[in-house]
Design an enzyme around this catalytic site. Structure first.
Site, mmCIF file in Angstrom:
data_model
loop_
_atom_site.group_PDB
_atom_site.id
_atom_site.type_symbol
_atom_site.label_atom_id
_atom_site.label_comp_id
_atom_site.label_asym_id
_atom_site.label_seq_id
_atom_site.Cartn_x
_atom_site.Cartn_y
_atom_site.Cartn_z
ATOM 1 N N THR A 27 3.496 -8.931 30.653
ATOM 2 C CA THR A 27 3.769 -7.805 29.751
ATOM 3 C C THR A 27 3.264 -8.180 28.364
ATOM 4 O O THR A 27 2.923 -9.334 28.112
ATOM 5 C CB THR A 27 5.281 -7.507 29.651
ATOM 6 O OG1 THR A 27 5.917 -8.576 28.932
ATOM 7 C CG2 THR A 27 5.927 -7.356 31.011
ATOM 8 N N LEU A 62 6.758 -12.753 28.993
ATOM 9 C CA LEU A 62 7.340 -11.940 27.922
ATOM 10 C C LEU A 62 6.835 -12.497 26.600
ATOM 11 O O LEU A 62 6.802 -13.718 26.421
ATOM 12 C CB LEU A 62 8.871 -12.025 27.980
ATOM 13 C CG LEU A 62 9.507 -11.558 29.299
ATOM 14 C CD1 LEU A 62 10.973 -11.976 29.362
ATOM 15 C CD2 LEU A 62 9.390 -10.039 29.449
ATOM 16 N N ILE A 91 6.657 -17.592 28.595
ATOM 17 C CA ILE A 91 6.657 -16.999 27.251
ATOM 18 C C ILE A 91 5.240 -16.919 26.718
ATOM 19 O O ILE A 91 4.506 -17.915 26.708
ATOM 20 C CB ILE A 91 7.530 -17.830 26.282
ATOM 21 C CG1 ILE A 91 8.958 -17.971 26.827
ATOM 22 C CG2 ILE A 91 7.512 -17.207 24.886
ATOM 23 C CD1 ILE A 91 9.729 -16.676 27.012
ATOM 24 N N LYS A 92 4.881 -15.703 26.281
ATOM 25 C CA LYS A 92 3.543 -15.508 25.732
ATOM 26 C C LYS A 92 3.512 -15.824 24.241
ATOM 27 O O LYS A 92 4.264 -15.243 23.455
ATOM 28 C CB LYS A 92 3.117 -14.047 25.923
ATOM 29 C CG LYS A 92 2.387 -13.809 27.231
ATOM 30 C CD LYS A 92 2.001 -12.354 27.295
ATOM 31 C CE LYS A 92 0.731 -12.146 28.052
ATOM 32 N NZ LYS A 92 0.356 -10.730 28.083
ATOM 33 N N ILE A 93 2.618 -16.743 23.890
ATOM 34 C CA ILE A 93 2.400 -17.104 22.482
ATOM 35 C C ILE A 93 0.928 -16.863 22.173
ATOM 36 O O ILE A 93 0.059 -17.354 22.904
ATOM 37 C CB ILE A 93 2.718 -18.611 22.253
ATOM 38 C CG1 ILE A 93 4.155 -18.976 22.669
ATOM 39 C CG2 ILE A 93 2.431 -19.019 20.805
ATOM 40 C CD1 ILE A 93 5.245 -18.561 21.719
#
Ligand code: E4P
Length: 303
Positions: A27, A62, A91-93
């Site tokens: 997402t 996310l 986790i998207k960074i």
């Protein structure tokens, strides 16, 4: 190859999961916004994301919303604490969360390093060059997400094409044809300057400008970007998995699968495009028309 669904739409996720062909979901804030708008804005976001994480048989990416390392690390921990009890979460960074190319340039790397050291899987997003991917892998990223479709858009834009006018978002970008066109154009310009020296040709502004067409600093397409990242990771044995992201059509998915990419994350409509073919439809119709009554009887008379 694993296939992730690139959406925050729970209906699409449930449906695709029921087909048994998806291994994860990605997402981003734009996809979440689209899902919220589809539901008229009425979503309990926490419950909604919990449900997504429960339904998906693999990692759900996310994204954080800040651009400073400390804030991104706090947000990442929060997302991980809230949702990882319900399933797998990454986790998207963003690789370089700078809005001006000067501030926050290193904050992505700092966040990737700290979160990875804590055992939180990081999916490094907005990767547009092989060198960004290399730095993300060195910082300990579990995944990198090169944005193939956006690089194809960028190269087409640089050639003067406009999305929505000259090509559609989902249109395949034929980089092999573009390479041939670029070579031909360079040859023509070179031919028009027959008396020149090598130095003057190499430094000639017209030659330089034509030679730089159809590429982004030596990257010839989104698929080429992914090929280069895979080559670098294989050269040095990095275990970071490559997620081919910003996939816009089935042919792109085929090309990254041929490269041996670990994962492709695809929008829902691409799943359908991967299935439907004119000759398959024609064949289904022909077989249906050829069924003889005695063969049909087998199915009707045997409960
Ligand atoms: C996935 O991780 C990305 O956020 C997504 O693929 C971007 O796709 P787009 O370029 O089509 O918006």
């Amino acid at each position: 190859m694993k296939i992730f669904l690139d959406t925050a739409d729970l209906d699409e996720i449930r449906f695709a999961a029921s087909l048994g062909v998806i291994d994860g979901v990605t997402t981003n804030p734009s996809l979440i916004r689209r899902a919220v708008e589809k539901r008229g804005g009425s979503i309990s976001m926490e419950d909604y994301i919990k449900e997504i994480v429960k339904v998906v048989p693999g990692p759900v990416s996310l994204e954080v919303i800040s651009v400073e390392a400390e804030a991104m690390i706090e947000e990442a921990k929060k997302l991980y604490r809230l949702f990882s009890p319900y399933g797998e979460v990454a986790i998207k960074i963003p690789i370089c969360p700078s809005m001006d190319g000067e501030s926050n340039v290193y904050d992505g790397l700092r966040a990737i390093r700290e979160l990875s050291a804590l055992g939180i899987p990081v999916n490094v997003t907005l990767v547009m060059t092989p060198e960004q991917a290399l730095l993300a892998a060195k910082a300990g990223a579990a995944y990198v997400s090169p944005f193939a479709g956006r690089i194809d858009d960028y190269i087409r834009d640089k050639m003067g094409m406009k999305r929505g006018e000259d090509y559609g978002k989902a249109d395949y970008y034929d980089f092999e044809l573009v390479r041939k066109i670029a070579e031909k154009r360079v040859e023509k310009v070179l031919e028009s300057k027959p008396a020149s020296t090598s130095k003057s040709l190499y430094l000639d502004e017209e030659v330089k400008s034509v030679a730089s067409e159809g590429q982004d600093n030596g990257v010839y397409s989104g698929v080429d970007l992914i090929a280069r990242i895979l080559r670098i990771f294989r050269n040095y044995g990095y275990r970071t998995e490559v997620i081919a992201a910003s996939m816009r059509n089935a042919r792109q998915v085929r090309e990254v699968a041929e490269l041996g990419v670990h994962i492709a994350t695809v929008p829902f409509y691409v799943l359908k495009e991967m299935l439907v073919h004119y000759k398959t439809i024609e064949g289904v119709k022909a077989f249906a028309a050829d069924v003889v009554p005695s063969y049909r009887k087998i199915f009707e008379e045997n409960p």
